[in-house]
Design an enzyme around this catalytic site. Sequence first.
Site, mmCIF file in Angstrom:
data_model
loop_
_atom_site.group_PDB
_atom_site.id
_atom_site.type_symbol
_atom_site.label_atom_id
_atom_site.label_comp_id
_atom_site.label_asym_id
_atom_site.label_seq_id
_atom_site.Cartn_x
_atom_site.Cartn_y
_atom_site.Cartn_z
ATOM 1 N N VAL A 7 -40.388 61.347 1.474
ATOM 2 C CA VAL A 7 -38.960 61.075 1.394
ATOM 3 C C VAL A 7 -38.389 61.966 0.300
ATOM 4 C CG1 VAL A 7 -37.177 59.346 0.997
ATOM 5 C CG2 VAL A 7 -39.350 58.681 2.072
ATOM 6 N N CYS A 8 -37.324 62.677 0.613
ATOM 7 C CA CYS A 8 -36.614 63.476 -0.361
ATOM 8 C C CYS A 8 -37.551 64.477 -1.048
ATOM 9 C CB CYS A 8 -35.925 62.559 -1.370
ATOM 10 S SG CYS A 8 -34.804 63.403 -2.495
ATOM 11 N N THR A 9 -37.572 64.453 -2.394
ATOM 12 C CA THR A 9 -38.363 65.421 -3.147
ATOM 13 C C THR A 9 -39.857 65.137 -3.099
ATOM 14 O OG1 THR A 9 -37.880 64.127 -5.125
ATOM 15 C CG2 THR A 9 -36.502 66.058 -4.707
#
Length: 327
Positions: free
Chosen positions: A108-110
Amino acid sequence: MDERLVVVVGYDGAELLDIACVTTTFAAANRFGAAPPYRVELASPGGAAITCDTGLVLAGQQRLERLVGALDTLVVSGGFGHVDVADDARFVGHVRRLARDSRRVASVCTGASVLAAAGLLDGRRATTHWAFAAHLAARYPQVQVDPTPIFVRDGHVATAAGVTSALDLTLAFVEEDHGPDLARHVSRALVTYLQRPGNQAQMSLFTTVPEPEDRGMRRLVDHITTHLGGDLSAAALAARAGMSERHLTRVFLHHVHDTPARYVRRVRLEAAAVLLTTTSLPVTAIAARCGFGTTETLRQAFTRRYGASPAAFRAGHSRTAARHTVG
């Protein structure tokens, strides 16, 4: 009954929403009768509690280093702490080891930077939060970074854009495992879309165009913002809406206070502005993706709207959001 073991990997500086969107969605699926059910656990270095970006503390349930056996789904959360853990060879090594025995691997995301550091995204298409896409592409050139979609699935590896896009990806997992009916029940319980398609543009979430109250117009507006590179002529939109072009114009003026052509041009230009300031995509690619066809068409429309060429706009509006935004 057999269980689907889902391990969410957290660390100091993880984003709480990145974790909660995944765990809450799977828990809701269990409440609506997912069979086999999901068993969701948070793994952390040493099994220690982690302090999230918000300052809230979550108790670790598993020691990352001691986890063994086949996992159904491995999810690496994002957060400002991703920089430290992506540089931690021991942490990355355990993620790589667990991924080998997982049916599905996701970030998720970074959290994508951790998968990239582990070599799990080599040669794969992946996404991350729009504010960090350029950094991910520069640091890991072997990854095909696409900053546009809210999530990307490449084989058994999936990457979600940022924060609430984790909910969309997890709903897609639930539908894959248990069918659309159960996913629909979960989405209603969470008061969210059944699921936005993975290829919906992150940039469409940031346009300033107000959402019309009429349901049919909302569907048409959603189509426009998620198909910027497609045929959005008045004829095509009228056919999609099942009305004449003249009536479509009247409906647009009533609900959106603009003509279809001006509305489409406005949304396309705003999307182009977002891509220019948040990605390193060449102007030719942005022109095509946003439906302008050629760079000259984009340049003329962009200059009229913003008073600067796309290149000048990019140079003068480079975002510093990556220092202030995370998901």
